[in-house]
Design a protein around this motif. Sequence first.
Motif, PDB file in Angstrom:
ATOM      1  N   MET A   1      29.916  20.362  35.773  1.00  0.00           N
ATOM      2  CA  MET A   1      29.325  20.824  37.027  1.00  0.00           C
ATOM      3  C   MET A   1      30.000  22.096  37.536  1.00  0.00           C
ATOM      4  O   MET A   1      29.327  23.067  37.925  1.00  0.00           O
ATOM      5  N   LEU A   2      31.332  22.139  37.514  1.00  0.00           N
ATOM      6  CA  LEU A   2      32.035  23.305  38.024  1.00  0.00           C
ATOM      7  C   LEU A   2      31.779  24.529  37.145  1.00  0.00           C
ATOM      8  O   LEU A   2      31.584  25.645  37.652  1.00  0.00           O
ATOM      9  N   GLY A   3      31.787  24.326  35.831  1.00  0.00           N
ATOM     10  CA  GLY A   3      31.437  25.426  34.942  1.00  0.00           C
ATOM     11  C   GLY A   3      30.021  25.913  35.188  1.00  0.00           C
ATOM     12  O   GLY A   3      29.760  27.124  35.195  1.00  0.00           O
ATOM     13  N   TRP A   4      29.112  24.970  35.399  1.00  0.00           N
ATOM     14  CA  TRP A   4      27.715  25.334  35.659  1.00  0.00           C
ATOM     15  C   TRP A   4      27.584  26.116  36.970  1.00  0.00           C
ATOM     16  O   TRP A   4      26.831  27.092  37.044  1.00  0.00           O
ATOM     17  N   MET A   5      28.330  25.722  37.993  1.00  0.00           N
ATOM     18  CA  MET A   5      28.244  26.426  39.264  1.00  0.00           C
ATOM     19  C   MET A   5      28.733  27.868  39.128  1.00  0.00           C
ATOM     20  O   MET A   5      28.184  28.783  39.752  1.00  0.00           O
TER      21      MET A   5
END
Length: 220
Positions: A200-204
């Motif tokens: 999720m953090l990488g995607w954000m």
Amino acid sequence: MTTMFDPIDAYCERVSAAYWAEPVNALTNLAFLVAAVVMWRRTAGLPLGRALSAVLAAIGVGSWLFHTHANGLTAALDVTPILGFILIYVFAATRDFLCLGGWRPWVAVLAFLPYAGLMVPVFAALMPVLGSSAGYAPVPLLILAYAGLLWQRSPATARGMVVGAAILVASLTFRTLDGPLCDVVPFGTHFLWHLLNALMLGWMIEVWRRHMLAGRGGGG
């Protein structure tokens, strides 16, 4: 008298104070480092993206320390980079997604603290099953609020934000279920929080990167 160095037993997998008492929870922090390396490479030329990637790596290190040396000090090292990532992203989203410059992104950063302070008790009261995960529950709601503001102006970015919020809700679900499912899954489900949260953090960061490269951002 308790100290910050007293051991903490917070998750299903931990059954002692030994270094490798949580091998699955510890090793899955590598996912944060992998995501950080990938996004560091993808954000070349974007200083704020590089900063987010560096903090993402710090999240993995802090979480590793907590799941190997579980005490009050490492708990602080675990949550501080997460808060740092949120605050930097709020700044970036306000400045680059909403195109609000000057002092306004800083006000948004400062506003996150009373927002979280107000909403965490609300989530804890309305959904007591969340337990300590209530501390993170205001974040997907905030992401969806930004997505709503962006829906007409930048639908691709808004959809990316919704995807991020959905992944975060899934990861929070597994974090919450760690204790209740302990008898069924002896090593718990907290490790899925790590894997999904790294995603999720990488995607954000990727959502922000795509927005910037599309020429819609207010700065780098």
